[in-house]
Motif scaffolding. Structure first.
Motif, PDB file in Angstrom:
ATOM      1  N   ARG A 235       0.845  -1.181   0.000  1.00  0.00           N
ATOM      2  CA  ARG A 235       0.000   0.000   0.000  1.00  0.00           C
ATOM      3  C   ARG A 235       0.883   1.234   0.000  1.00  0.00           C
ATOM      4  NH1 ARG A 235      -1.400  -1.095   5.946  1.00  0.00           N
ATOM      5  NH2 ARG A 235      -0.504   0.634   7.120  1.00  0.00           N
ATOM      6  N   GLY A 236       0.261   2.397  -0.182  1.00  0.00           N
ATOM      7  CA  GLY A 236       1.039   3.624  -0.300  1.00  0.00           C
ATOM      8  C   GLY A 236       1.639   3.728  -1.685  1.00  0.00           C
ATOM      9  N   ASN A 237       2.832   4.315  -1.764  1.00  0.00           N
ATOM     10  CA  ASN A 237       3.542   4.434  -3.039  1.00  0.00           C
ATOM     11  C   ASN A 237       4.341   3.156  -3.276  1.00  0.00           C
ATOM     12  OD1 ASN A 237       2.575   7.055  -3.366  1.00  0.00           O
ATOM     13  ND2 ASN A 237       4.285   7.943  -2.235  1.00  0.00           N
ATOM     14  N   VAL A 238       3.818   2.295  -4.141  1.00  0.00           N
ATOM     15  CA  VAL A 238       4.431   0.992  -4.395  1.00  0.00           C
ATOM     16  C   VAL A 238       5.338   1.071  -5.615  1.00  0.00           C
ATOM     17  CG1 VAL A 238       3.982  -1.429  -4.950  1.00  0.00           C
ATOM     18  CG2 VAL A 238       2.467  -0.212  -3.377  1.00  0.00           C
ATOM     19  N   ASP A 239       6.569   0.600  -5.460  1.00  0.00           N
ATOM     20  CA  ASP A 239       7.517   0.482  -6.564  1.00  0.00           C
ATOM     21  C   ASP A 239       7.455  -0.959  -7.062  1.00  0.00           C
ATOM     22  OD1 ASP A 239       9.699   0.240  -8.274  1.00  0.00           O
ATOM     23  OD2 ASP A 239      10.958   1.588  -7.091  1.00  0.00           O
ATOM     24  N   LYS A 240       6.768  -1.166  -8.180  1.00  0.00           N
ATOM     25  CA  LYS A 240       6.568  -2.526  -8.679  1.00  0.00           C
ATOM     26  C   LYS A 240       7.867  -3.155  -9.166  1.00  0.00           C
ATOM     27  CE  LYS A 240       1.725  -1.850  -9.973  1.00  0.00           C
ATOM     28  NZ  LYS A 240       0.718  -1.904 -11.068  1.00  0.00           N
ATOM     29  N   ASP A 241       8.789  -2.332  -9.656  1.00  0.00           N
ATOM     30  CA  ASP A 241      10.059  -2.872 -10.134  1.00  0.00           C
ATOM     31  C   ASP A 241      10.901  -3.416  -8.985  1.00  0.00           C
ATOM     32  OD1 ASP A 241       9.394  -2.204 -12.747  1.00  0.00           O
ATOM     33  OD2 ASP A 241      10.287  -0.201 -12.583  1.00  0.00           O
ATOM     34  N   GLU A 242      10.946  -2.662  -7.870  1.00  0.00           N
ATOM     35  CA  GLU A 242      11.752  -3.071  -6.722  1.00  0.00           C
ATOM     36  C   GLU A 242      10.960  -3.910  -5.722  1.00  0.00           C
ATOM     37  OE1 GLU A 242      14.951  -2.579  -6.459  1.00  0.00           O
ATOM     38  OE2 GLU A 242      15.114  -1.402  -8.299  1.00  0.00           O
ATOM     39  N   ASN A 243       9.633  -3.993  -5.901  1.00  0.00           N
ATOM     40  CA  ASN A 243       8.769  -4.720  -4.980  1.00  0.00           C
ATOM     41  C   ASN A 243       8.845  -4.139  -3.569  1.00  0.00           C
ATOM     42  OD1 ASN A 243       6.795  -6.735  -4.750  1.00  0.00           O
ATOM     43  ND2 ASN A 243       8.243  -8.198  -3.883  1.00  0.00           N
ATOM     44  N   THR A 244       8.864  -2.797  -3.503  1.00  0.00           N
ATOM     45  CA  THR A 244       8.931  -2.083  -2.230  1.00  0.00           C
ATOM     46  C   THR A 244       7.841  -1.006  -2.213  1.00  0.00           C
ATOM     47  OG1 THR A 244      10.533  -0.456  -3.063  1.00  0.00           O
ATOM     48  CG2 THR A 244      11.412  -2.472  -2.060  1.00  0.00           C
TER      49      THR A 244
END
Length: 327
Positions: A235-244
């Motif tokens: 949730r929040g600002n998800v970085d799909k590339d880094e999975n964070t």
């Protein structure tokens, strides 16, 4: 009388009243100019309109946007807190019971004979010497009074939330590693939360609303806190590339020493609430280690603590749900 001679042409015709014909080239240019005026005006209008559009794009007009106000005391929240705390003084859920968070409410009704009474049903998380509980407290909307007694159900902790097992939270992203700065923040929070200093706990949490004051457990000022594993929340600002993402949950274990009796130095906490109904100090407890899921905002940048709750509840915790309300 002397008569003025009239002008005549070569054939004797009178030319005094005749105008000389304008040059054809000049007439042509004048006609073209007359026809060009509307087109020129249109061209200038288009140019001015274009300049206005460019200006508005670069300097948008401020709009009056209604920003919703956050209500920290919805539907008798303060009354639910107070009445639940009074109920907990009789140790219905075991010793050292404290409210750790308010988890929302539901508007409903109940029947009293022929009358339909509107009520608000509040859910709170309570920790005691017997474990973690969900307490449901029902408040009448007409008087903010308690309807019956609160009900309680035990929170079931998942098997994967055991202290020495593999800590995982379903639906989360990748593992999160606490930096030195974040480790210090979490350990300071753990020590302050079980301590007696409300100002210290409030300062560590850094709530954006300066009117909020957080209430510690008043168990010990000599506790030690350690940080276990963490995971990024989906949730929040998800970085799909880094999975964070910019939200993460960490398990914090707080070890209480054997001598846990301490006197509160916070004037806001010097009241009957520092003792149980049998007169004993709340610092006296059978527990030696407490565990919490703590949600952190911006864990890889400038971290801040936004929520905490029972082990395993991390992914479901809402930002600043531990607020008791404005002081």
């Amino acid at each position: 009388m002397v008569r003025k001679d009239k002008k005549t042409d070569d054939h004797g015709w009178d030319v005094g009243g005749r105008r000389r014909e304008e040059d054809p080239d000049i007439q042509f240019l004048r006609l073209k100019a007359r026809k060009a005026r509307p087109a020129k005006a249109l061209l200038w209008s288009i140019l001015v309109a274009l300049l206005i559009v460019i200006y508005l794009l670069q300097n948008p007009v401020a709009q009056n946007v209604d920003i919703p106000a956050v209500d920290y005391n919805p539907a008798g929240k303060q009354a639910a807190y107070k009445l639940t705390e009074i109920w907990l003084k009789d140790n219905p859920l075991g010793k050292n019971a404290v409210i750790t968070s308010w988890d929302g409410y539901k508007e409903t009704t109940y029947k009293d004979g022929d009358k339909t009474i509107p009520v608000y049903r509040h859910d709170l998380t309570v920790e005691s010497s017997l474990g973690w509980w969900t307490v449901r407290t029902t408040i009448r909307t007409d008087s903010n009074s308690l309807l019956g007694y609160p009900s309680a159900t035990r929170k079931s902790l998942p098997s994967n939330a055991t202290p020495n097992g593999n800590i995982t939270w379903p639906g989360t992203l990748s593992d999160a590693t606490a930096s030195d700065a974040l480790t210090r923040l979490l350990t300071q929070w753990g020590q302050a939360y079980v301590g007696h200093d409300a100002d210290m706990l409030t300062t560590i949490v850094k709530d954006p609303d300066i009117r909020i004051k957080y209430k510690p457990l008043r168990l010990s000022d000599k506790a030690q806190a350690t940080v276990d594993k963490g995971r990024y929340l989906n949730r929040g600002n998800v970085d799909k590339d880094e999975n964070t993402s910019n939200r993460a949950v960490f398990r914090v274990n707080i070890e209480l020493p054997e001598d846990q009796t301490a006197t509160s130095t916070d004037p806001d906490l010097q009241s009957d609430a520092d003792t149980d109904s049998d007169g004993s100090d709340r610092g006296a407890t059978d527990s030696s280690t407490l565990s919490y899921d703590v949600v952190v905002a911006d864990p890889d940048g400038s971290p801040s603590i936004v929520a905490w709750g029972a082990p395993g509840d991390g992914p479901n915790l809402k930002d600043y749900q531990n607020r008791k309300g404005r002081q």
